[in-house]
Design a protein around this motif. Sequence first.
Motif, PDB file in Angstrom:
ATOM      1  N   ASN A  93       0.759  -1.051  -0.001  1.00 13.29           N
ATOM      2  CA  ASN A  93      -0.009  -0.015   0.107  1.00 13.29           C
ATOM      3  C   ASN A  93       0.937   1.014  -0.027  1.00 13.29           C
ATOM      4  N   GLN A  94       0.348   2.368  -0.357  1.00 12.56           N
ATOM      5  CA  GLN A  94       1.027   3.763  -0.280  1.00 12.56           C
ATOM      6  C   GLN A  94       1.380   3.975   1.277  1.00 12.56           C
ATOM      7  N   SER A  95       2.457   4.964   1.299  1.00 16.65           N
ATOM      8  CA  SER A  95       2.996   5.399   2.423  1.00 16.65           C
ATOM      9  C   SER A  95       3.729   6.757   2.382  1.00 16.65           C
ATOM     10  N   LEU A  96       3.563   7.865   3.420  1.00 16.55           N
ATOM     11  CA  LEU A  96       4.521   8.994   3.277  1.00 16.55           C
ATOM     12  C   LEU A  96       5.601   8.546   4.554  1.00 16.55           C
ATOM     13  N   ARG A  97       4.737   8.470   5.798  1.00 15.95           N
ATOM     14  CA  ARG A  97       5.225   8.429   6.882  1.00 15.95           C
ATOM     15  C   ARG A  97       6.213   7.281   7.260  1.00 15.95           C
ATOM     16  N   THR A  98       5.610   6.016   7.133  1.00 15.34           N
ATOM     17  CA  THR A  98       6.213   4.765   7.340  1.00 15.34           C
ATOM     18  C   THR A  98       7.297   4.623   6.471  1.00 15.34           C
ATOM     19  N   ARG A  99       7.276   4.713   5.103  1.00 14.37           N
ATOM     20  CA  ARG A  99       8.463   4.528   4.303  1.00 14.37           C
ATOM     21  C   ARG A  99       9.368   5.462   4.717  1.00 14.37           C
ATOM     22  N   ILE A 109       6.988  -5.315   6.387  1.00 13.40           N
ATOM     23  CA  ILE A 109       5.656  -5.262   5.386  1.00 13.40           C
ATOM     24  C   ILE A 109       4.594  -4.361   5.774  1.00 13.40           C
ATOM     25  N   ARG A 110       4.011  -3.810   4.845  1.00 11.07           N
ATOM     26  CA  ARG A 110       2.715  -3.200   4.980  1.00 11.07           C
ATOM     27  C   ARG A 110       1.827  -3.825   4.051  1.00 11.07           C
ATOM     28  N   CYS A 111       0.702  -4.336   4.471  1.00 10.71           N
ATOM     29  CA  CYS A 111      -0.450  -4.788   3.658  1.00 10.71           C
ATOM     30  C   CYS A 111      -1.837  -4.701   4.248  1.00 10.71           C
ATOM     31  N   MET A 136       4.491  -2.959   9.433  1.00 18.31           N
ATOM     32  CA  MET A 136       4.396  -1.599   8.918  1.00 18.31           C
ATOM     33  C   MET A 136       2.899  -1.299   8.856  1.00 18.31           C
ATOM     34  N   GLU A 137       2.094  -2.286   9.067  1.00 11.72           N
ATOM     35  CA  GLU A 137       0.451  -1.914   9.275  1.00 11.72           C
ATOM     36  C   GLU A 137      -0.026  -2.923   8.456  1.00 11.72           C
ATOM     37  N   ASP A 138      -0.688  -3.712   9.151  1.00  9.86           N
ATOM     38  CA  ASP A 138      -1.712  -4.824   8.284  1.00  9.86           C
ATOM     39  C   ASP A 138      -3.034  -4.470   8.605  1.00  9.86           C
ATOM     40  N   TYR A 192      -3.403  -4.673  12.830  1.00  7.83           N
ATOM     41  CA  TYR A 192      -2.533  -3.877  13.951  1.00  7.83           C
ATOM     42  C   TYR A 192      -1.642  -2.678  13.154  1.00  7.83           C
ATOM     43  N   HIS A 193      -1.183  -1.437  13.658  1.00  4.50           N
ATOM     44  CA  HIS A 193      -0.160  -0.814  13.313  1.00  4.50           C
ATOM     45  C   HIS A 193       0.404  -0.454  14.447  1.00  4.50           C
ATOM     46  N   PRO A 194       1.443  -1.450  14.943  1.00  6.84           N
ATOM     47  CA  PRO A 194       2.084  -1.177  16.238  1.00  6.84           C
ATOM     48  C   PRO A 194       3.157  -0.105  16.335  1.00  6.84           C
ATOM     49  N   PHE A 195       3.762   0.412  15.057  1.00  8.91           N
ATOM     50  CA  PHE A 195       4.577   1.249  15.153  1.00  8.91           C
ATOM     51  C   PHE A 195       3.874   2.708  15.410  1.00  8.91           C
ATOM     52  N   GLN A 196       2.732   2.728  14.564  1.00  9.35           N
ATOM     53  CA  GLN A 196       2.078   4.024  14.729  1.00  9.35           C
ATOM     54  C   GLN A 196       1.699   4.152  16.336  1.00  9.35           C
ATOM     55  N   GLY A 197       1.366   2.994  16.908  1.00  8.30           N
ATOM     56  CA  GLY A 197       0.519   2.983  18.129  1.00  8.30           C
ATOM     57  C   GLY A 197       1.825   3.450  19.336  1.00  8.30           C
ATOM     58  N   HIS A 240      -3.595  12.675  15.468  1.00  4.10           N
ATOM     59  CA  HIS A 240      -4.090  11.761  14.248  1.00  4.10           C
ATOM     60  C   HIS A 240      -2.851  11.275  13.623  1.00  4.10           C
ATOM     61  N   CYS A 241      -2.901  10.172  12.977  1.00  5.02           N
ATOM     62  CA  CYS A 241      -1.827   9.482  12.490  1.00  5.02           C
ATOM     63  C   CYS A 241      -1.385  10.004  10.988  1.00  5.02           C
ATOM     64  N   LEU A 242      -2.349  10.682  10.608  1.00  8.38           N
ATOM     65  CA  LEU A 242      -1.866  11.227   9.362  1.00  8.38           C
ATOM     66  C   LEU A 242      -2.081  10.139   8.199  1.00  8.38           C
ATOM     67  N   PRO A 243      -2.625  10.142   6.850  1.00  5.88           N
ATOM     68  CA  PRO A 243      -2.875  11.569   6.513  1.00  5.88           C
ATOM     69  C   PRO A 243      -4.286  11.646   7.058  1.00  5.88           C
ATOM     70  N   ALA A 244      -4.567  13.040   7.278  1.00  8.93           N
ATOM     71  CA  ALA A 244      -6.031  13.381   7.743  1.00  8.93           C
ATOM     72  C   ALA A 244      -7.060  13.871   6.608  1.00  8.93           C
ATOM     73  N   ASN A 269       7.665  11.164  15.916  1.00  6.49           N
ATOM     74  CA  ASN A 269       7.917  10.166  16.913  1.00  6.49           C
ATOM     75  C   ASN A 269       7.914   8.726  16.136  1.00  6.49           C
ATOM     76  N   ARG A 270       7.394   8.557  14.922  1.00  2.00           N
ATOM     77  CA  ARG A 270       7.475   7.430  14.178  1.00  2.00           C
ATOM     78  C   ARG A 270       8.844   6.826  13.975  1.00  2.00           C
ATOM     79  N   LEU A 271       9.691   8.117  13.855  1.00  2.00           N
ATOM     80  CA  LEU A 271      11.210   7.861  13.346  1.00  2.00           C
ATOM     81  C   LEU A 271      11.916   7.363  14.838  1.00  2.00           C
TER      82      LEU A 271
HETATM   83  N1   CP Z   1       0.461   7.089   9.794  1.00  3.26           N
HETATM   84  C1   CP Z   1       0.931   6.358   8.567  1.00  3.26           C
HETATM   85  O1   CP Z   1       1.238   4.973   8.549  1.00  3.26           O
HETATM   86  O2   CP Z   1       1.356   7.316   7.512  1.00  3.26           O
HETATM   87  P1   CP Z   1       1.753   6.658   6.036  1.00  3.26           P
HETATM   88  O3   CP Z   1       0.373   5.673   5.424  1.00  3.26           O
HETATM   89  O4   CP Z   1       2.153   7.731   5.287  1.00  3.26           O
HETATM   90  O5   CP Z   1       2.669   5.602   6.362  1.00  3.26           O
END
Ligand code: CP
Length: 352
Positions: free
Chosen positions: A57-63, A118-120, A150-152, A155-160, A306-310, A339-341
């Motif tokens: 899936n797409q990502s800004l923050r996680t990647r 992995i994100r899926c 990286m989010e399934d 769970y999204h354990p790193f966002q949490g 908010h985890c973003l994107p909002a 703080n994700r970093l």
């Molecule tokens: N919050 C979050 O996981 O952002 P991305 O979808 O941009 O990775």
Amino acid sequence: MKTTTFKGRDFLAETDFTREEIETILDVALELKRDRAMGVYHDQLLRSKTLFMIFYNQSLRTRNSFEAGMTQLGGHAHFLDPGKIYTPALEGKEVAYSTERVSDVARVLDRMGDAIAIRCYGDPVDWEYGGAHNLLKEFARWADIPVLNMEDDIYHPFQGLADVLTVKEKFGGFSGVNFTMSWAYSPSVHKPRAVPQSAILYASMLGMNVTLAHPEGMELDPAIIAQCNEYARVSNGKFRITNDFEDGVRNAHVVYPKAWCPVVMFKQPVGEDDPKKAQAIFDEHKDWKCTQETMALADKNAIYMHCLPADRGFEVANDVIDKTEGPGWVSAVFDEAENRLHVQKAVMSLVM
Ligand code: CP
């Protein structure tokens, strides 16, 4: 702090770790954050190591936070687009010369690198609830190196982790903090449940007073709710559910409104495979939006998260998300994103 117990472990769900271990991760994250601010760099910690990142899936923050984190720790993060490799697939979902069985992909990457992330969720698993989490578990079964979620679809354990680190920084701890995770309206129903589920799991594990607010029809996974109740019992926190937005937000220290899909969105037998019905439920609740009036109900020193994107103008008003300075309540979304970093650097340092 028993940091040796982390080496080689997967991070698929927060429930894989004890409260003590989660608090250790947060301590390490804060240490790495402070060190970097002081110009102390830890570019030898993961020297010459490789993280493979597979994004369905797409990502800004996680990647970018994983990639920047690996660079800062002296290693390298390698981006893999499942459409440009042979798409990793479970047995029974394979297509000749287009996919490659997860057990083979996992064992190949295991020979070349030091962790697989992995994100899926959603479309890549045809909205079969739990299908993506099973894919990650299959990677973990075959790879000896750590597998990171990286989010399934659960769970999204790193966002949490980033969420609770932000709470710790703003309020100095967790006890007595009123944490409200609320549904909010978005024009898109294609929103996984992972963020709210991980947020309420961590918040109840760490002893906060947790409120989950959502309209009827937007219930989360009953197994996650049962786990939250159990965590709250053990941590002396509180956990409750309300179907009233204003009741949920009143006196909250943390106001975290975001959209997630209703259960009908998922394939049978968990759901009804019915996006139109999901859209109809969404459209009944356009008034679930975080505005200045909403924030006025919360504690005077509350934070908006908010985890973003909002979805600006729908989930949240511009004058809420952009109010990043006091007096009074503030939006903490960019601290939360940063703080994700730091939490990911902490986990990678510990498990890799
Ligand atoms: N919050 C979050 O996981 O952002 P991305 O979808 O941009 O990775």
